[in-house]
Design a protein around this motif. Structure first.
Motif, mmCIF file in Angstrom:
data_model
loop_
_atom_site.group_PDB
_atom_site.id
_atom_site.type_symbol
_atom_site.label_atom_id
_atom_site.label_comp_id
_atom_site.label_asym_id
_atom_site.label_seq_id
_atom_site.Cartn_x
_atom_site.Cartn_y
_atom_site.Cartn_z
ATOM 1 N N THR A 180 0.880 -1.170 0.000
ATOM 2 C CA THR A 180 0.000 0.000 0.000
ATOM 3 C C THR A 180 0.910 1.210 0.000
ATOM 4 O O THR A 180 1.682 1.387 0.933
ATOM 5 C CB THR A 180 -0.829 0.089 1.294
ATOM 6 O OG1 THR A 180 -0.364 -0.904 2.188
ATOM 7 C CG2 THR A 180 -2.292 -0.012 1.042
ATOM 8 N N SER A 226 -6.846 8.917 -8.243
ATOM 9 C CA SER A 226 -7.240 7.550 -8.577
ATOM 10 C C SER A 226 -6.110 6.612 -8.164
ATOM 11 O O SER A 226 -4.987 7.017 -7.912
ATOM 12 C CB SER A 226 -7.481 7.430 -10.068
ATOM 13 O OG SER A 226 -6.250 7.535 -10.748
ATOM 14 N N LYS A 227 -6.459 5.332 -8.126
ATOM 15 C CA LYS A 227 -5.508 4.323 -7.680
ATOM 16 C C LYS A 227 -4.220 4.340 -8.515
ATOM 17 O O LYS A 227 -3.124 4.224 -7.990
ATOM 18 C CB LYS A 227 -6.188 2.962 -7.774
ATOM 19 C CG LYS A 227 -5.378 1.835 -7.263
ATOM 20 C CD LYS A 227 -5.971 1.198 -6.042
ATOM 21 C CE LYS A 227 -4.861 0.600 -5.261
ATOM 22 N NZ LYS A 227 -4.883 -0.668 -4.735
ATOM 23 N N ARG A 230 -2.125 7.229 -7.535
ATOM 24 C CA ARG A 230 -1.527 7.010 -6.212
ATOM 25 C C ARG A 230 -0.296 6.132 -6.310
ATOM 26 O O ARG A 230 0.711 6.374 -5.668
ATOM 27 C CB ARG A 230 -2.521 6.332 -5.286
ATOM 28 C CG ARG A 230 -3.506 7.292 -4.739
ATOM 29 C CD ARG A 230 -4.394 6.628 -3.735
ATOM 30 N NE ARG A 230 -5.657 7.317 -3.725
ATOM 31 C CZ ARG A 230 -6.564 7.170 -2.779
ATOM 32 N NH1 ARG A 230 -6.338 6.338 -1.803
ATOM 33 N NH2 ARG A 230 -7.672 7.846 -2.828
ATOM 34 N N GLN A 231 -0.425 5.096 -7.152
ATOM 35 C CA GLN A 231 0.700 4.193 -7.322
ATOM 36 C C GLN A 231 1.901 4.952 -7.896
ATOM 37 O O GLN A 231 3.030 4.739 -7.484
ATOM 38 C CB GLN A 231 0.284 3.059 -8.268
ATOM 39 C CG GLN A 231 1.141 1.830 -8.167
ATOM 40 C CD GLN A 231 0.881 1.057 -6.897
ATOM 41 O OE1 GLN A 231 -0.147 1.240 -6.253
ATOM 42 N NE2 GLN A 231 1.810 0.220 -6.516
ATOM 43 N N GLY A 274 -3.906 -4.160 -8.011
ATOM 44 C CA GLY A 274 -5.077 -3.302 -7.896
ATOM 45 C C GLY A 274 -5.227 -2.287 -9.012
ATOM 46 O O GLY A 274 -6.111 -1.446 -8.950
#
Lengths: 258, 336
Positions: B82, B134-135, B138-139, B162
């Motif tokens: 995460t 958005s994911k 974030r990554q 993810g």
């Protein structure tokens, strides 16, 4: 040192991007404002009566420090019991919950820098809160001539006491991922420290002396009167050191238990 | 660059990593492959100094992870599973905070921040709150965070988990573009990720290293066998018998498809085998409509390696030609 400052500043700013800072500051301002203004109103009433009754018959004029400043700051110490857990609850619990503690612990930063940075961040908000009191108090200087020295001493006492409470809160926040749990633990523990000397205050046993020394509130009494005593300073500073030390150990143990 | 020797990690009675040793040279991209709970994350956490090993030593750039953690941490960029992001901070503020933590000189700060923003293409969200991203973004911010001090070693824990397929491709390309200047260790349970990006694969299962080689070597050598697909017209039992007689052939299976036989021949590793098979078919006067060498995919090896001490039923399932046929089975199933 740079790391400590970076962590402290981030922590301080984050309070303001969540409602916590505003709630804490508003509650402090409202409650302190209430104590201060009612104290001032009574003071004005009493001084008027005293002037009418004994106008200059050898009676010294009422002391505003003693009647307004000391009690209103003294009352705030109880309010801190409620406000400090709100300030400290997120310090580590939130990092543990969201996993950002991994960033801190894998950065080239020493554990004690993390702890001190976080504690200082919380203390900055605490001092911002006291600033509200300072603004109120400074109004007195427009109308009368209060003695500023005992005020400063009382504020110093509040800062020391707040530091001790914050250090305890920081430690308790390292124990859990849940902010509510951290806040509840902190409030419970501080309350216990607060009332420690109540039950034994009538006896003279060694235990009661010990409790009297360990309790949080008796050490503020002298400060509120404008007296700096070495034993009170020692008490608060040791409490800060102990809280930070325990936080560090707890953070270390995170590595072994994670 | 990285040297891990005899590392064991126990959580109480549970052993997460068992006597793991490996080396990674400068500039390599190494993939940690293993099912969930195999010990990938634990190994990475030990490398990054987040967890101490119970036994053994880990060296990064010549520094012992336990004895000189600060030196190690200066040289490692770490993206945990995460991404460690503060949702209430803006991207730029966050990167500035991380830059300070990583000990970047304040004069260098802006240059480094601009460079990683550029690298991870997050320029259009740099003034947004991280919590609103958005994911995929974030990554990327997580990657930017790991890159900010241009570390020698990048440790990426499941960097594509993810994400949607497009984002996966983008992140993979980004990782590939980082090769050379950084030594990269990434973990995944997704096979194509490894064959697509990594120069070397370390397969971990139940805390032990099962294999450590290039994806090509793993697919060819470790297997010690090859498979050929033939499309033939001829009588089924005759074909089965004759192809089975070809030297080196271990197994033949055929099925009827639109009047022709599609056969899968498994044989020992030998460059001559396909020629012998073709000769056999042609000499018997049958038509040879197609021929294809089937490379056994990483997936087969992975299943074989990680399944070896499971129940026999599980092994049978893998030995089943359909399950093992890479052409018939895109890797999606393992992705889940």
């Amino acid at each position: 040192m740079k790391n400590v400052a970076a962590i402290a500043m981030r922590e301080f700013k984050v309070y303001f991007s969540s409602p916590i800072a505003y709630i804490v500051l508003a509650m402090f301002a409202a409650i302190f404002g209430y104590f201060f203004s009612t104290g001032l109103a009574y003071f004005a009433q009493f001084s008027a009566q005293a002037a009418m009754q004994g106008g200059g018959m050898g009676m010294p004029p009422l002391n505003i420090n003693q009647f307004v400043v000391a009690p209103s700051l003294g009352n705030m110490t109880i309010v801190l019991l409620f406000l400090v857990p709100m300030i400290t609850m997120r310090l580590f619990a939130e990092e543990k919950r969201s996993g950002t503690v991994e960033l801190l612990l894998t950065s080239p930063v020493k554990d004690y820098e993390i702890i001190i940075g976080k504690w200082l961040g919380a203390m900055l908000l605490f001092c911002a809160m006291l600033l509200v009191a300072v603004i109120n108090l400074s109004l007195l200087f427009f109308y009368t001539t209060p003695d500023w020295r005992p005020m400063l001493v009382a504020l110093l006492g509040l800062i020391l006491m707040g530091g001790a409470m914050t250090a305890v809160g920081a430690f308790l926040s390292t124990l859990t991922k849940n902010q509510i749990v951290a806040a509840a633990l902190t409030f419970g523990f501080l309350l216990l420290l607060w009332v420690l000397n109540w039950a034994t205050s009538f006896s003279n046993s060694t235990l009661s002396e010990l409790f009297e020394f360990l309790a949080l509130s008796p050490h503020f009494e002298q400060f509120s009167k404008g007296v700096i005593e070495l034993k009170d300073c020692t008490y608060y500073i040791s409490a800060i050191a102990l809280g930070l030390f325990l936080s560090k150990r707890s953070l270390e143990s995170l590595r072994w238990r994670a | 660059m990285i040297k891990v020797e005899g590392v064991t990690k126990r959580y109480g009675p549970a052993v997460a990593v068992k006597n793991v040793s490996f080396k990674v040279e400068r500039g390599e991209i190494v993939g940690f492959l293993g099912p969930n709970g195999a010990g990938k994350t634990t190994t990475m956490r030990i490398l990054t100094g987040f967890l101490p090993p119970t036994e053994g030593t880990a060296l990064v750039g010549g520094y012992d992870v336990q004895k000189e953690p600060i030196e190690v941490k200066k040289r490692i960029g770490y993206l945990p599973e995460t991404p460690p992001l503060y949702p209430e901070m803006e991207v730029v503020d966050y990167l500035r905070f991380v830059a300070k933590l990583k000990g970047i000189e304040s004069g260098d700060e802006n240059r480094r921040i601009d460079s990683v923003i550029d690298r991870t293409s997050i320029g259009d969200v740099k003034d947004k709150l991280i919590g609103k991203l958005s994911k995929g973004y974030r990554q990327r911010v997580g990657l930017a965070q790991a890159l900010i001090h241009s570390p020698d070693v990048l440790v990426l824990d499941e960097p594509t988990s993810g994400l949607d397929p497009k984002q996966i491709i983008e992140v993979r390309e980004l990782i590939r573009s980082l090769a050379g200047e950084h030594t990269i260790i990434l973990s995944t349970h997704i096979l194509p990720e490894v064959s697509g990006t990594c120069g070397r694969v370390i397969i971990i299962n139940e805390g032990r290293i099962e294999a450590n080689d290039t994806p090509e070597n793993l697919t060819s050598q470790l297997q010690g066998a090859q498979a050929v697909r033939l499309e033939v017209d001829g009588p089924e039992d005759e074909v089965l018998r004759r192809l089975g007689d070809v030297p080196g052939v271990n197994a033949v299976s055929c099925e009827n498809a639109a009047g022709r036989l599609v056969c899968r021949v498994e044989a020992e590793k030998d460059p001559e085998t396909p020629r012998r098979l073709a000769d056999a078919v042609v000499n018997l006067g049958w038509g040879l409509y197609g021929m294809q060498s089937l490379s056994l995919s990483l997936e087969d090896i992975f299943l074989k390696l990680t399944d070896h001490d499971k129940a026999p039923a599980a092994r049978d399932a893998v030995a089943d030609p359909e399950a093992a046929d890479p052409a018939a089975e895109p890797p999606e199933e393992v992705n889940e």
